[in-house]
Write an enzyme that holds these catalytic residues in place. Structure first.
Site, PDB file in Angstrom:
ATOM      1  N   TYR A 142       0.838  -1.205   0.000  1.00  0.00           N
ATOM      2  CA  TYR A 142       0.000   0.000   0.000  1.00  0.00           C
ATOM      3  C   TYR A 142       0.871   1.252   0.000  1.00  0.00           C
ATOM      4  CZ  TYR A 142      -2.865   3.735   2.008  1.00  0.00           C
ATOM      5  OH  TYR A 142      -3.479   4.952   2.249  1.00  0.00           O
ATOM      6  N   HIS A 143       1.911   1.217   0.796  1.00  0.00           N
ATOM      7  CA  HIS A 143       2.835   2.365   0.863  1.00  0.00           C
ATOM      8  C   HIS A 143       3.507   2.620  -0.482  1.00  0.00           C
ATOM      9  CE1 HIS A 143       6.110   4.960   2.167  1.00  0.00           C
ATOM     10  NE2 HIS A 143       6.927   4.127   1.551  1.00  0.00           N
TER      11      HIS A 143
END
Length: 270
Positions: A142-143
């Site tokens: 996600y990052h």
């Protein structure tokens, strides 16, 4: 800003044509969505294909990979940090938040561009996780996706706050990739090192939110140029990071007790 004030820059930094870079990103920044889609497909398909296969060691390539990113981040941190310190001494804290000449100043323009581009090869971090069959946590991928999208989006509008965002990320990545290189090389490092890095990552997200809040307050100032959409998306991104990293820190170092977890050894940040 007068070029003579910023001393100590290299010829390749000074002669880098940022106008060409700006134009390309203005026309092509949405390519980041395609890159993220390909990234997600590759890593989750890779996990499926590796399901019944032996994990790969890849120790030497991982050391070289992490070390190269650590060196890149160290240099980037020094170069953009020196510009930020100049802003602080010359114009004060508000100037560091509102400055947009960071994207075109001789000492920092190349590194702002290189930082944004580096979010693509950094996706390779996940390839090592997949091929080595390590645990792939939500925070990691996600990052990588969101920071790539936001970096490309912000660079093409040259929004205020970039000096802080890029310098902080370079600095934290210098420590983080250095740590990963040492671990991959088999060095036994104190658990405190991982704890400090995670704490700094969490602090980075809190500072990112603070900077965006100040940009919002000061955005009517002609020297604090941004957009409501940039501030909104950036705030949502940094808030989600703050919550996820705080949760990770709690589970790994507080609730988790004294044992080092697999997640702790491989989490990636910004």
């Amino acid at each position: 800003m007068n070029d003579t004030i910023l001393t100590g820059y290299f010829d390749f930094e000074r002669h880098f044509d940022e106008k060409v870079a700006f134009k390309w990103f203005e026309e092509n920044w949405t390519t980041s969505f395609v890159l993220c889609a390909v990234y997600a497909t590759v890593i989750f398909l890779g996990r499926y294909l590796m399901r019944d296969r032996q994990k790969l060691d890849l120790r030497v390539p991982l050391v070289l990979w992490s070390l190269s990113l650590a060196v890149f981040s160290i240099i980037g941190s020094v170069r953009t940090g020196s510009y930020m310190l100049h802003l602080l001494s010359d114009g004060g804290f508000r100037q560091t938040v509102c400055d947009t000449t960071f994207y075109s100043a001789p000492i920092s323009k190349f590194w702002a561009f290189a930082f944004v581009l580096s979010k693509v090869p950094e996706l390779g971090d996940t390839v090592f996780i997949v091929l080595r069959k390590q645990r792939l946590i939500f925070l990691h991928w996600y990052h990588h996706i969101t920071v790539l999208l936001y970096s490309w989006y912000t660079y093409q509008v040259r929004a205020a706050g970039g000096c802080w965002f890029i310098t902080m990320n370079f600095t934290v990545h210098a420590l983080m990739y250095g740590y990963y290189a040492a671990k991959a090389a088999g060095l036994r490092l104190p658990r405190l090192c991982a704890m400090i890095i995670t704490a700094l990552q969490t602090l980075q997200m809190a500072l990112g939110l603070t900077v965006l809040a100040l940009v919002y307050i000061w955005q009517n100032d002609t020297m604090c140029r941004s957009t409501n959409s940039n501030i909104t998306w950036g705030s949502l991104m940094y808030l989600s990071y703050l919550l996820l990293f705080s949760s990770f820190f709690y589970k790994s170092y507080v609730k988790g007790g004294g044992k080092e977890t697999a997640k702790e050894r491989r989490v990636k940040a910004e």
